[in-house]
Motif scaffolding. Structure first.
Motif, short mmCIF file in Angstrom:
data_model
loop_
_atom_site.label_atom_id
_atom_site.label_comp_id
_atom_site.label_asym_id
_atom_site.label_seq_id
_atom_site.Cartn_x
_atom_site.Cartn_y
_atom_site.Cartn_z
N PRO A 1 0.81 -1.20 0.11
CA PRO A 1 0.08 -0.20 -0.01
C PRO A 1 0.76 1.18 -0.09
O PRO A 1 1.83 1.32 0.49
N HIS A 2 0.33 2.13 -0.80
CA HIS A 2 1.27 3.51 -0.64
C HIS A 2 0.35 4.64 -0.51
O HIS A 2 -0.72 4.71 -1.08
N PRO A 3 0.93 5.68 0.36
CA PRO A 3 -0.05 6.80 0.53
C PRO A 3 -0.44 7.68 -0.68
O PRO A 3 -1.81 8.21 -0.77
N VAL A 4 0.55 7.72 -1.69
CA VAL A 4 -0.03 8.56 -2.75
C VAL A 4 -1.07 7.88 -3.58
O VAL A 4 -2.08 8.41 -4.00
N ARG A 5 -1.33 6.45 -3.67
CA ARG A 5 -2.29 5.85 -4.11
C ARG A 5 -3.52 6.23 -3.50
O ARG A 5 -4.60 6.22 -4.02
N LEU A 6 -3.54 6.25 -2.07
CA LEU A 6 -4.62 6.60 -0.99
C LEU A 6 -5.14 8.29 -1.65
O LEU A 6 -6.23 8.13 -1.58
N ILE A 7 -4.04 8.95 -1.51
CA ILE A 7 -4.69 10.32 -2.03
C ILE A 7 -5.24 10.37 -3.59
O ILE A 7 -6.12 11.17 -3.70
N GLY A 8 -4.71 9.55 -4.34
CA GLY A 8 -4.86 9.55 -5.78
C GLY A 8 -6.53 9.11 -5.77
O GLY A 8 -7.52 9.52 -6.41
#
Length: 336
Positions: free
Chosen positions: A25-32
């Motif tokens: 999991p990656h924070p940028v993907r969650l923000i996206g």
């Protein structure tokens, strides 16, 4: 000595060793994902990244949803509230007793992307070098917003060099800069704005108003890091025996040719140091754009020049880490 002093170096080491594993999991993907959901509040349909084709959100005749003014206000609110919300969340995670340092280290590492940038650009370079141009075009399409299907071999090398040098700032120097200034919370405020710019910052009918605030905020936040990136590249070029003096004298007028206030700085510095040109004709969303020419004219990129660029970026990145640690030690000494 405070363990946070070593956070930039530790994050850099993890970034170069691990990159960005796609199964993590990656924070940028969650923000996206959050930005995609928020966009649906003012746009008539989910985002379609294949713009300029019939039936796409930017095709003539499709309703635009909210008014341009409403989109600008909404985009500004998202930039402010989402950015501050992410800042507050990261700050809270870092203060959790016993495990806060783990969150801080992970979020510092996850905010850097030099390792992944190096891996992905080298993979594309290997495809071009082995003559697998169709595969190279497909792989490069994941790294750039322009149409790669129209690129010949020289165009592939040039585009790869451009994205590697521009993203040296966006993916590494700017996040590291804000990590030093304000720790992981400030780094992730920047990353939120940067992600918003990368998703909504297109000058197309769909995003021109919605992404305006995010794009302007990104311009402001990246202003110093972009110029710092160029200086780091020049210094690394000097150490490598590249024509640093000529590059220093030549890159600034070139950098100012670009429409973006920041993108041209690392690109122009890299172009003059490696002795090959950037810019020229590019196709974005079905539209042909003539980008300003940077660097020595009529000199094409090849695998040897790209390898020089890769080494240049790595040494510059190491220099940024060293500079960050020296700055933190100096600040700790002054304010202790």
């Amino acid at each position: 000595m405070d363990s946070t002093l070593f956070l930039p170096a530790a994050a850099f080491a993890l970034d170069m060793a691990l990159g960005d594993p796609h199964h993590w999991p990656h924070p940028v993907r969650l923000i996206g994902r959050a930005l995609e959901r928020l966009e649906r509040l003012v746009q008539p349909s989910p985002p379609d990244r294949d713009k300029g084709v019939p039936g796409s959100p930017d095709a003539p005749g499709r309703k635009s949803g909210a008014t341009p003014a409403a989109k600008r206000v909404f985009g500004a609110l998202v930039a402010a509230l989402l950015g501050l919300g992410v800042y507050a969340l990261v700050a809270w995670l870092g203060r959790i007793s016993s495990v806060g340092w783990i969150f801080s280290l992970y979020l510092a590492y996850a905010g850097l992307a030099l390792g992944q940038l190096t891996r992905e650009t080298r993979a594309v370079a290997a495809l071009i070098g082995s003559g697998r141009l169709d595969e190279a075009r497909a792989a490069l399409a994941f790294l750039v917003s322009r149409d790669t299907s129209v690129l010949d071999e020289a165009g592939l090398w040039r585009t790869l060099a451009e994205t590697a040098s521009e993203n040296f700032c966006d993916a590494f120097v700017a996040p590291m800069f804000f990590l030093c200034l304000g720790g992981p919370p400030l780094l992730w405020l920047y990353k939120t704005v940067s992600t918003m710019d990368s998703m909504w910052g297109y000058k197309t009918p769909r995003f021109a108003d919605l992404g305006w605030a995010g794009a302007r905020a990104d311009d402001v936040l990246a202003y110093i890091p972009a110029r710092l990136s160029a200086c780091l590249l020049i210094a690394a070029g000097f150490l490598m025996g590249l024509p640093a003096g000529k590059a220093w004298a030549s890159f600034r007028p070139d950098a100012r040719k670009m429409a973006s206030p920041n993108a041209g700085w690392p690109m122009a510095a890299a172009a003059w140091l490696c002795g090959a040109s950037m810019g020229g004709t590019a196709v974005y969303f079905g539209r042909t754009v003539e980008k300003p020419k940077l660097g020595p004219q009529y000199v094409s990129w090849d695998i040897l020049l790209f390898r020089t660029l890769t080494r240049l970026i790595f040494i510059s990145g190491f220099g940024m880490v060293l500079l960050s640690e020296l700055l933190l030690v100096a600040l700790c000494t002054v304010f202790s």
